[in-house]
Write a protein that holds these residues in place. Structure first.
Motif, PDB file in Angstrom:
ATOM      1  N   MET A   4      59.699  99.376 127.897  1.00 41.43           N
ATOM      2  CA  MET A   4      60.558  99.156 129.066  1.00 41.43           C
ATOM      3  C   MET A   4      59.807  98.475 130.217  1.00 41.43           C
ATOM      4  SD  MET A   4      63.640 100.191 128.620  1.00 41.43           S
ATOM      5  CE  MET A   4      63.824  99.966 126.891  1.00 41.43           C
ATOM      6  N   VAL A  22      60.732  94.879 131.167  1.00 40.90           N
ATOM      7  CA  VAL A  22      62.045  94.831 131.811  1.00 40.90           C
ATOM      8  C   VAL A  22      61.880  95.149 133.297  1.00 40.90           C
ATOM      9  CG1 VAL A  22      64.359  95.853 131.861  1.00 40.90           C
ATOM     10  CG2 VAL A  22      63.222  95.442 129.671  1.00 40.90           C
ATOM     11  N   SER A  73      60.316  92.252 135.132  1.00 39.89           N
ATOM     12  CA  SER A  73      61.282  91.177 135.376  1.00 39.89           C
ATOM     13  C   SER A  73      62.194  91.518 136.552  1.00 39.89           C
ATOM     14  CB  SER A  73      62.129  90.922 134.131  1.00 39.89           C
ATOM     15  OG  SER A  73      61.325  90.419 133.104  1.00 39.89           O
ATOM     16  N   MET A  74      62.612  92.758 136.640  1.00 34.09           N
ATOM     17  CA  MET A  74      63.481  93.165 137.746  1.00 34.09           C
ATOM     18  C   MET A  74      62.735  93.090 139.081  1.00 34.09           C
ATOM     19  SD  MET A  74      65.498  96.301 136.002  1.00 34.09           S
ATOM     20  CE  MET A  74      67.196  96.133 136.455  1.00 34.09           C
ATOM     21  N   THR A 123      66.209  89.104 131.398  1.00 34.32           N
ATOM     22  CA  THR A 123      65.935  90.547 131.473  1.00 34.32           C
ATOM     23  C   THR A 123      66.783  91.304 130.456  1.00 34.32           C
ATOM     24  OG1 THR A 123      65.400  90.320 133.811  1.00 34.32           O
ATOM     25  CG2 THR A 123      65.855  92.537 133.016  1.00 34.32           C
ATOM     26  N   LYS A 124      68.043  90.886 130.294  1.00 35.84           N
ATOM     27  CA  LYS A 124      68.921  91.530 129.306  1.00 35.84           C
ATOM     28  C   LYS A 124      68.359  91.331 127.895  1.00 35.84           C
ATOM     29  CE  LYS A 124      73.682  91.750 127.641  1.00 35.84           C
ATOM     30  NZ  LYS A 124      73.526  91.458 126.243  1.00 35.84           N
ATOM     31  N   ARG A 125      67.851  90.133 127.611  1.00 33.73           N
ATOM     32  CA  ARG A 125      67.241  89.883 126.291  1.00 33.73           C
ATOM     33  C   ARG A 125      66.017  90.769 126.088  1.00 33.73           C
ATOM     34  NH1 ARG A 125      68.596  84.592 127.667  1.00 33.73           N
ATOM     35  NH2 ARG A 125      66.469  84.168 128.389  1.00 33.73           N
ATOM     36  N   GLN A 126      65.207  90.926 127.141  1.00 33.13           N
ATOM     37  CA  GLN A 126      64.033  91.807 127.046  1.00 33.13           C
ATOM     38  C   GLN A 126      64.465  93.246 126.771  1.00 33.13           C
ATOM     39  OE1 GLN A 126      62.148  91.157 130.872  1.00 33.13           O
ATOM     40  NE2 GLN A 126      60.415  90.127 129.880  1.00 33.13           N
ATOM     41  N   LEU A 127      65.490  93.701 127.477  1.00 33.50           N
ATOM     42  CA  LEU A 127      65.990  95.063 127.289  1.00 33.50           C
ATOM     43  C   LEU A 127      66.545  95.245 125.877  1.00 33.50           C
ATOM     44  CD1 LEU A 127      66.570  97.850 128.406  1.00 33.50           C
ATOM     45  CD2 LEU A 127      68.711  96.957 129.357  1.00 33.50           C
ATOM     46  N   ALA A 140      63.688  95.507 123.496  1.00 34.47           N
ATOM     47  CA  ALA A 140      63.024  96.815 123.611  1.00 34.47           C
ATOM     48  C   ALA A 140      63.846  97.898 122.923  1.00 34.47           C
ATOM     49  CB  ALA A 140      62.793  97.166 125.076  1.00 34.47           C
TER      50      ALA A 140
END
Length: 178
Positions: free
Chosen positions: A80, A83, A86-87, A108-112, A115
């Protein structure tokens, strides 16, 4: 009449053998008791060692389970962190253009999603027309629809599961009977 007399030397030898045979019986019983007591001590010692070994195995297993739980959470938290980074990067740029922020949100959504995938958290997102499954879906309402009754019409919120266990059911509307 001849009397057979046993010479005194042989009589003494016979008496000695008889006395040693009588003495051997109690010695044998005492020796047998000592042997059994030694065997009992050996078996008791083996039992205590086996009991201690089982306790050690149980303690090690408990420690391994505890570590596995800790490290499982650690692994999830570690996945996490990108993510979160990035935020924080997005927040640090308050004057960014909307298009740039939107691009960052998608990244960020792709990273989440990556994960969650790495940690085997799966989406529950039934397609319209899928039969309603109360184990994976939560019906919010029944609506009139041109499809079979008790089938999913729309998904209001995706659900998620991990290792065959539902974390959150998908919130859906269901086709009402005609």
């Amino acid at each position: 009449m001849t009397t057979d007399k046993i010479p005194p030397q042989e009589t003494a030898t016979a008496d000695l053998e008889s006395a040693s045979a009588e003495a051997a019986l109690p010695l044998t019983a005492e020796a047998k008791q000592a042997e059994l007591e030694a065997k009992l001590a050996e078996v008791s010692d083996s039992f205590l060692r086996a009991k201690a070994e089982m306790e050690n195995i149980r303690r090690r297993a408990d420690d391994e389970i505890s570590k596995a739980r800790r490290f499982a959470v650690e692994s999830f938290a570690e996945s996490m962190l990108p993510v979160m980074d990035s935020m924080e990067a997005a927040i640090a740029m308050p004057d960014a253009k909307v298009e740039t922020v939107l691009e960052g949100v998608y990244a960020t959504k792709r990273q989440l999603a990556a994960a969650l995938d790495r940690n085997r958290v799966l989406e529950i997102n039934p397609a319209p027309g899928t039969k309603f499954d109360p184990h994976h879906h939560q019906a919010i309402s029944m609506v009139p629809a041109e499809q079979d009754a008790n089938t999913v019409v729309t998904v209001l919120q995706k659900g998620y599961s991990i290792a065959e266990r539902v974390l959150r059911p998908a919130l859906v509307t269901v086709a009402a009977p005609r």
